[in-house]
Design a protein around this motif. Sequence first.
Motif, PDB file in Angstrom:
ATOM      1  N   MET A 190      -7.695  19.407 -18.403  1.00  0.00           N
ATOM      2  CA  MET A 190      -7.545  20.572 -19.028  1.00  0.00           C
ATOM      3  C   MET A 190      -6.480  20.700 -20.049  1.00  0.00           C
ATOM      4  O   MET A 190      -5.079  20.368 -19.537  1.00  0.00           O
ATOM      5  CB  MET A 190      -7.576  21.879 -18.278  1.00  0.00           C
ATOM      6  N   SER A 191      -6.499  20.845 -21.344  1.00  0.00           N
ATOM      7  CA  SER A 191      -5.296  20.926 -22.112  1.00  0.00           C
ATOM      8  C   SER A 191      -4.580  22.172 -22.043  1.00  0.00           C
ATOM      9  O   SER A 191      -4.865  23.136 -21.607  1.00  0.00           O
ATOM     10  CB  SER A 191      -5.949  20.904 -23.647  1.00  0.00           C
ATOM     11  N   THR A 192      -3.291  22.056 -22.342  1.00  0.00           N
ATOM     12  CA  THR A 192      -2.193  23.262 -22.163  1.00  0.00           C
ATOM     13  C   THR A 192      -1.794  23.564 -23.592  1.00  0.00           C
ATOM     14  O   THR A 192      -1.957  22.801 -24.677  1.00  0.00           O
ATOM     15  CB  THR A 192      -0.993  22.786 -21.433  1.00  0.00           C
ATOM     16  N   ASP A 193      -1.202  24.633 -23.619  1.00  0.00           N
ATOM     17  CA  ASP A 193      -0.586  25.105 -24.894  1.00  0.00           C
ATOM     18  C   ASP A 193       0.648  24.236 -25.638  1.00  0.00           C
ATOM     19  O   ASP A 193       1.169  23.613 -24.687  1.00  0.00           O
ATOM     20  CB  ASP A 193      -0.173  26.533 -24.765  1.00  0.00           C
ATOM     21  N   PRO A 194       0.317  24.013 -26.731  1.00  0.00           N
ATOM     22  CA  PRO A 194       1.472  23.194 -27.143  1.00  0.00           C
ATOM     23  C   PRO A 194       2.954  23.944 -27.255  1.00  0.00           C
ATOM     24  O   PRO A 194       2.982  25.017 -27.198  1.00  0.00           O
ATOM     25  CB  PRO A 194       1.173  22.787 -28.872  1.00  0.00           C
TER      26      PRO A 194
END
Length: 246
Positions: free
Chosen positions: A1-5
Amino acid sequence: MSTDPELRVYATADELASGVAELFVEASSHAIATTGAFRVALSGGSTPRLFLRLLATSPYSSRVDWSNVYLYWGDERCVPPTDAASNYRMAKHALIDHVPIPPGNVHRMEGEREPAEAAAAYDALLRDVFAGPTPHFDLVLLGLGDNGHAASLFPGKTAVREVERWAVSEFIEAVQMSRITLTPPVINASALVAFVVCGKEKARIVRRVIERSRDIDAAPATAIQPDGGRLVWLLDHAAALHLEEV
């Protein structure tokens, strides 16, 4: 899952270059201490040239174990390596010629070959180097075009939707040139992806991509969402101009 930049904003282009050089040094130290190697994909363009030149000088260059650094490219123009438009040539003149990196550690895209052949060769190279279903770069450096492209993933082209191949070529009508590019699955499998963007002309597209419009055909950079890795945006103040409105 991607995370906030993660956002890092610098007052000037020179300070931005210092920030990217520091990121490179830190990422290389961590990777080499952990696995014995640092594999990084470089980008082309004027902004990367600033940080590569800086990286080749003290105190940054002496803090990198160049014998264990392996250079790759996120994309390349289909031109010979001696051509002024070559991303490899830019990196060679700015960095490679000035640091003790072994020649065998430098893996350029062969832009002088027939484009599809060159892309297939780079795909094969990556599959030889990396074990597993996708490569795992320690760092991928990316710029951002004012049309929303990253690497050579251009609006309206098919490369941004590629899921099987690791490197592809496409003819880009906007620049009237064939280019070779890594594909989103490769970039998104990286431990760290860093967008490096400079200039007020990029401010609106920076905001659009960071807002994650998810319109990957219109703004392919929105397809870059590392799966388990870190995403860092390094911007000068001008490029970050509209982020206060986010």
